[in-house]
Design an enzyme around this catalytic site. Structure first.
Site, PDB file in Angstrom:
ATOM      1  N   CYS A   1     -54.284 -11.255  28.878  1.00  0.00           N
ATOM      2  CA  CYS A   1     -55.424 -10.416  29.260  1.00  0.00           C
ATOM      3  C   CYS A   1     -55.009  -9.071  29.846  1.00  0.00           C
ATOM      4  O   CYS A   1     -55.736  -8.082  29.719  1.00  0.00           O
ATOM      5  CB  CYS A   1     -56.328 -11.146  30.242  1.00  0.00           C
ATOM      6  SG  CYS A   1     -55.482 -11.812  31.671  1.00  0.00           S
TER       7      CYS A   1
ATOM      8  N   HIS B   1     -58.692  -5.991  35.395  1.00  0.00           N
ATOM      9  CA  HIS B   1     -57.278  -5.819  35.705  1.00  0.00           C
ATOM     10  C   HIS B   1     -56.959  -4.320  35.717  1.00  0.00           C
ATOM     11  O   HIS B   1     -57.228  -3.609  34.742  1.00  0.00           O
ATOM     12  CB  HIS B   1     -56.413  -6.496  34.637  1.00  0.00           C
ATOM     13  CG  HIS B   1     -56.450  -8.000  34.684  1.00  0.00           C
ATOM     14  ND1 HIS B   1     -57.078  -8.722  35.669  1.00  0.00           N
ATOM     15  CD2 HIS B   1     -55.889  -8.936  33.851  1.00  0.00           C
ATOM     16  CE1 HIS B   1     -56.917 -10.020  35.442  1.00  0.00           C
ATOM     17  NE2 HIS B   1     -56.205 -10.182  34.352  1.00  0.00           N
TER      18      HIS B   1
END
Lengths: 351, 351, 351, 351
Positions: free
Chosen positions: D148, D241
């Site tokens: 990810c 993120h």
């Protein structure tokens, strides 16, 4: 003078870790056994806990080389006290086994709390409840702590209850995540969030205060008779339960009287100068925005109960806010204080 | 059909930004003026807000080229409505000036809320309060929102109030940081902390619900007569006020009746199919641990009020939890809904 | 023996509060003046700070009755040292005035840091930089701290620099909110968020380490010549800056050598047993997931620098993580340690 | 036109829930099977997920009545695609079984990622990698997502890689808690804290980008040959993120060229107008303090990669910050986009 040998049951858990910390260099007690579940048995506590120790100070050096044992009386000979931070799923049985083996059990678990000859002991609130221990048939006796939220609440209420009586009590808690142990609350559930529910908490919160503030009659504890309502919430705070309280008293009180009672409150632990007793069990702060976990948690080394915002309540009589450290005053610290009380009162001499 | 020209007063603030967002592509209204303080006047909104826009979507493209003007009627000709997110320090005077200039003022500020011919309008709760507007002597009229916490609370209470009456009401709030605007709450005060105090909040919370649920008599709003107590707390949540409520009703109610009233509640905005009206103003969830800001905030695009945990209260009659979005349902969204109500009811036609 | 009289400039700010805390009962120093801006002058520190004290312990009792004075030499006679936590907007001028008045200035501000005869003193890293003080023309001298992030980084690098030399250095910081002072970072900007930017931080972070690790030549400090790159980020942590580091050394090193250098590192403060010196300036932890602010912040009472995760770097040579307490080791604690070094080294005797 | 029948493996997990959400009303696909572990089989998804649904919108109505089945080809006949959010402990075997049964497997698990004839497909980065599918011997084919964190990073790097080449790459991540799934990260580990370690993450982060940016040769993917170093950290952010990047390019580039490449980047998904493709795959923001999870996460409905702070790096050439939504762009959304690419490119027609 030789120290009393004590054991910690559930020594790897959240409350167990606090016991390990608080009993370092204790003047009365010496930790002689660290007990945990089968998969930890046989390992050195220091190695075992390397990545599981969650208190922001190092593992005490006395505990590091100790080899973890099973929580069974025959595996831990020579103990006069066990401090139990066991999970409720096994606490009942294990604690009873120790009591039968003649060991004094100081428990944080809920299992025996509502038994009428088991005190929910709070050294500042109800030391006279120790009188019911004789009615326990086991050679050792079981003494419990209240729920972590209720501990601070009952201390704050104690002087009001004695002076004015309580008619009804409404509490609204904002409880820290450490109250759920480890791993406990998933971060996805609580980061930037509040959860208006804690499983099993409100029934405890609505029955334990009455027992804590009850009286002894015929070898049993009779709960006080006030009505209670609790709203329990989880908030993203690490340590420290903050409780908003509204209370209706039986007699009329003034704001000055209440604050004066809090400020001058002294109880058995202070009179006996117990090592863990905070100099002032209750600290009243006058600032509008206190108490707060961030600022007030470590009053009296985590054993002080901080109160603020006393004001009139339009429905009941008074409202105010109470903060206490849930794993110190609300759990391990209170248990150690209870053990100190037993020690000083001579309950341990028989051994 | 031509849209109604509206202005936003305090367009750079937290509530003002929500207005800018919610009025994008509105079927009735067209933003014709963005007003802010002297130091912003003359600048393009898009440039000005580049680093001050705090909503997690981009600045609407219609607003970017608009030049900010001063919040004075003569600087903003042709408006039929102003939405005010002004600071209380100046809102009183500026809003009055607009009303005198014949503009309808939809305000989020507290300044005029407790005047008896100014409605604290909540489109689902008290549309009949618009009847008092005639008693305002200015050509334009002033309509206010309640405090952001109270908005959701009164919607949840409305069907119970109508059916059973309210005797007394106790609320404990856990309020989001966005309620304090920007820069608002310093992070050092709230990160990992709760603050059991919000300046000026409890007096508002203890008087506005009675006015919201009051009735019109002789051109004035007469507040309902129940007693109220509020404990207001700030918690580290971004958006969404969670409120624990205990209530004593005038008539006996069953759990099923209450849930059924909530689930079937429909009011004027739903009947008129107002653009900002949520299909269901109240959503009751049966899970033990709901509502939660994380999961339930955007019910009905932030206009739904989510209720859960209905259970008996040992002191008052019932307790439950209410969640609403404080800057949408509790502020800008409610104001837009109020304006839509005025539009559909014909209050704007005179122009 | 009489204690040295010291003053605290900017005593009401974040760093100032830490000074007030750390200088309580200091063996060498006695706080004789608390200085702050005009609006605080004349007030008792205890009253003034009631709602502004942000450290989780009470205001030290010595400070409560002290009356705040203006930060001017003539208003604060008899001081040998001033500790400055002043804002950069005024620090330059005020600190110079004190130096001219013959007072030793220990500063946390950036204003004089990059002057070549002003040391960025770090007691464990470059005590020999004190040699440049003679080149300052004022009667009193100015000594600065590095930026709060750089302090811990340079201590961790010091033994590697001495043994192997540094070729290039890349740092990525995750900095606590307390580094921005109070009110500092608005909660709406940082709750549940990270901000990949701190105003003015990267230029400081990319030039101070070279000066800290530089050498003295002709009465000036000559910076070390390695290349540096810094990425500075704000994270929702209260205290404690965590820094990921990649470094290329001039000579080949092994993992064992590096860890051994860290573990055995002792410097001037340890040799002189300075009161604020941690027994071990650097603590290396072997667990995969350490250091962490939550668990490691108070090593050596906040003066220890905790290092972990040493591993090879595929681009530069080595990578690891460094944690230090930004307001203790990175600010007030380091300044007090510097003053202790000056005291023991005889720099204060002249008075 | 009939829709392609798809199944979701691991439908109760974090990534699985995103699949359920993103596939609601999909123009090409129709969810025909929700698969989960044995203890969930046979239950209605809506009932099962009542307290486990962690996305802040309700469970899509299509999914509520669906009965959960076992993740076995014979239990889920008629599927052309399965989306896999399975745990790595079982993903390898289950995904292979589906491929053997002739089903196209779009996987988020790491198990098959580094096999040289299995693409780590990123629709904007390497659609030409689909050429290796022929080299897979199974009737159905396996296509994977990258980790990810890497997904957003490689998209931001793609136009620079094509134009200038990459010599070396250093990344420093601040990763959201949702990346660890549910229950995932205990709140006691991350609230007000950062953890400079994520188990197993750095090896993936240091090898997947080279494969993503590699080329096809003889039916295999040959990784690009640049050096990489990754520092992976967990921070208390819910979704999103944030990655700080330093990069050395093979050819000289200017700041304007790089920003222009990002702003003008269009790839296969944009050219084919795939339903999940964001209009701009890369958004460059000029503000100093962007991107931030709070403000930029939902660019392009969570499929946009937001880049900011491009500046020269004193060691490598350039540094900048990249933000992407880890469960949308970094997992389920990317997988759906990959499936859309396969659909449009004709890879599904054979059925």
């Amino acid at each position: 003078m030789e120290k009393v040998k004590v054991g910690i049951l559930g020594a790897t858990g959240s409350v167990g870790q606090r016991f390990v910390e608080l009993l370092e260099n204790h003047p009365f007690f010496e930790v002689a056994a660290l007990c945990a579940s089968e998969k930890s048995v046989g390992k050195a506590y220091g190695d075992l806990m390397k990545s599981r120790w969650k208190i922001s100070s190092d593992i005490p050096s006395y505990a590091k080389p100790m080899v973890v044992t099973s929580p069974e009386p025959k595996e831990t000979p020579g103990l006069q006290i066990v401090f139990s931070g066991l999970d409720a799923s096994i606490a009942g049985e294990v604690e009873t086994a120790y009591a039968e083996a003649g060991v004094m059990v100081i428990s944080n678990s809920k299992n025996h709390r509502m038994v009428d000859n088991v005190p929910i002991l709070s050294a500042e609130v109800n030391p006279e409840h120790l009188a019911v221990l004789d009615a326990q048939l086991t050679k050792g006796k079981i003494i419990t702590n209240s729920n972590c939220t209720i501990m601070g609440v009952t201390i704050a209420l104690k002087p009001l209850f004695d002076q004015f009586g309580i008619e009804s009590l409404m509490i609204f808690s904002m409880q820290a995540i450490s109250g759920a142990g480890y791993p406990g609350v998933p971060s996805m559930d609580i980061l930037g969030n509040v959860v208006p529910f804690i499983g099993g908490e409100e029934p405890k919160a609505e029955s334990e205060p009455q027992k804590c503030l009850g009286h002894v009659q015929d070898g049993k504890i009779v709960s006080a008779d006030f009505k209670m309502s609790a709203h329990c919430n989880r908030v993203p705070v690490f340590d420290g339960h903050t409780v908003c309280i509204s209370v209706k008293l039986k007699k009329k009180a003034s704001k000055e009287e209440i604050i004066s009672l809090w400020r001058n409150f002294q109880a058995e632990p202070q009179k006996l100068s117990l090592p863990s007793a905070p100099p002032k069990p209750i600290i009243y702060r006058e600032e509008d925005d206190r108490p707060q976990p961030r600022l007030d948690l470590y009053e009296g080394k985590g054993m002080g109960v901080v109160v603020g915002r006393l004001r009139e309540d339009p429905i009941l009589d008074w409202k105010f806010v109470v903060l206490s450290h849930n794993t110190v005053r609300g759990a391990a610290g209170a248990a150690v204080l209870n053990a100190e009380l037993l020690y000083k009162k001579g309950y341990l001499r028989s051994k």
